[in-house]
Design an enzyme around this catalytic site. Structure first.
Site, PDB file in Angstrom:
ATOM      1  N   LYS A  12       1.589  -6.897   5.852  1.00  0.00           N
ATOM      2  CA  LYS A  12       1.722  -8.023   4.930  1.00  0.00           C
ATOM      3  C   LYS A  12       3.097  -8.011   4.265  1.00  0.00           C
ATOM      4  O   LYS A  12       3.684  -6.953   4.042  1.00  0.00           O
ATOM      5  CB  LYS A  12       0.614  -7.959   3.857  1.00  0.00           C
ATOM      6  CG  LYS A  12      -0.786  -7.828   4.457  1.00  0.00           C
ATOM      7  CD  LYS A  12      -1.842  -7.609   3.399  1.00  0.00           C
ATOM      8  CE  LYS A  12      -3.187  -7.309   4.025  1.00  0.00           C
ATOM      9  NZ  LYS A  12      -3.295  -5.936   4.566  1.00  0.00           N
ATOM     10  N   TYR A  48       0.819  -1.212   0.000  1.00  0.00           N
ATOM     11  CA  TYR A  48       0.000   0.000   0.000  1.00  0.00           C
ATOM     12  C   TYR A  48       0.858   1.269   0.000  1.00  0.00           C
ATOM     13  O   TYR A  48       0.356   2.346  -0.298  1.00  0.00           O
ATOM     14  CB  TYR A  48      -0.918   0.040   1.226  1.00  0.00           C
ATOM     15  CG  TYR A  48      -1.858  -1.120   1.379  1.00  0.00           C
ATOM     16  CD1 TYR A  48      -2.109  -2.003   0.331  1.00  0.00           C
ATOM     17  CD2 TYR A  48      -2.502  -1.350   2.589  1.00  0.00           C
ATOM     18  CE1 TYR A  48      -2.970  -3.078   0.485  1.00  0.00           C
ATOM     19  CE2 TYR A  48      -3.381  -2.415   2.752  1.00  0.00           C
ATOM     20  CZ  TYR A  48      -3.601  -3.283   1.701  1.00  0.00           C
ATOM     21  OH  TYR A  48      -4.455  -4.341   1.867  1.00  0.00           O
TER      22      TYR A  48
END
Length: 296
Positions: free
Chosen positions: A82, A53
């Site tokens: 993640k 992101y």
């Protein structure tokens, strides 16, 4: 809402995770920082981000700001990130990259670490590194995201730790029942990204009728539907009013008939998908792999 009143789910290693969280996908660092601070101020506990992101620094800044402004403690927060696809496949690279992620998040551990995608030929070695991260206490639980049953079986065959979570798209428009049922048989909990299906059903007459009956919004009804199916729900917003509305889903319950009516809206259609899902970050600095639903 008092965070202690939020429902929690106990993962397969005993760690408790809040059932509703804030996602920051598509948020800039500045937006993520403000959103995280605002969310924590309004009683959120679970924050979900990812290296992919590009806003882990913003999330870390938002957490620090909430600590200073509201006295939030790190132990009050359930932080998820993640492993980046471009970091996968090499044990040392995964460990080194994750150390940098912790620095950006300004923490010495995350509460849940997910393998973002099942990168062909790489996800088992990535999982081996994640098991070491878990053992070293840099993550309290580890799991995966976007794994179908075939890849999950392969991961279970090669790993020694069963994933705590599989984060996949689940909403009234797509249930992915085969994956949900299989994972639950293995003791793996389902976490939903895009729980509102990009808003595709917010104007649906069935959802609107149920919402009116409970004096709630269609979005609140869809999130409640996920909770009552035992799913951990990650809802993305940067707007404080929507954050507050999303938190107001613990004071009502959908009836069995209402749940069945929403179940009947399923079309098994993804709201978001990637025909050409690319990433960079390989040792040679180029994009050399394309993941699609066909070549996972």
């Amino acid at each position: 809402m008092n965070k202690n009143l939020q429902p929690q789910i106990t993962l397969n290693n005993g760690v408790k995770i809040p059932q509703l969280g804030l996602g920051v996908w598509k948020s800039t660092n500045k937006e993520a920082s403000q959103a995280v601070q605002t969310a924590l101020h309004n009683g959120y506990v679970l924050i979900d981000t990812a290296k992919q992101y590009g806003n882990e620094k913003g999330v870390g800044e938002g957490i620090q700001a909430a600590m200073q402004a509201d006295g939030v403690k790190r132990d009050d927060i359930f932080l998820t990130t993640k492993i980046f696809n471009g970091d996968q496949g090499d044990y040392d690279r995964v460990r080194k990259a994750f150390e940098k992620q912790l620095q950006d998040l300004q923490t010495d551990h995350v509460d849940l670490l997910l393998e973002h995608w099942p990168v062909t030929g790489k996800y088992n070695e990535t999982w081996r590194a994640m098991e070491a991260i878990l053992k070293d206490g840099q993550a309290r639980a580890i799991g995966v995201s976007n794994f179908d049953n075939g890849r999950m079986i392969d991961l279970l065959d090669h790993g020694t730790v069963t994933p705590a979570v599989n984060q996949i798209e689940v909403n009234p428009n797509i249930h992915q029942k085969d994956i949900v049922d299989f994972d639950r048989q293995q003791g793996i909990h389902i976490e939903a990204w895009s729980p509102l299906g990009s808003g595709k059903l917010l104007t649906n007459s069935v959802v609107k009728k149920i919402a009116a009956a409970h004096h709630k919004t269609p979005a609140q009804v869809e999130l409640r539907w996920g909770l009552q199916h035992g799913i951990i729900v990650i809802s993305k917003t940067i707007h404080e009013q929507r954050m507050r509305e999303n938190m107001q889903i613990f004071d009502f319950e959908l009836t069995p008939d209402e749940m069945n009516a929403i179940d009947g809206l399923n079309q098994e259609k993804h709201a978001i998908w990637y025909d050409k899902f690319k990433w960079s970050g390989n040792p040679n600095g180029v994009d050399d792999y394309v993941a699609t639903p066909e070549n996972w």
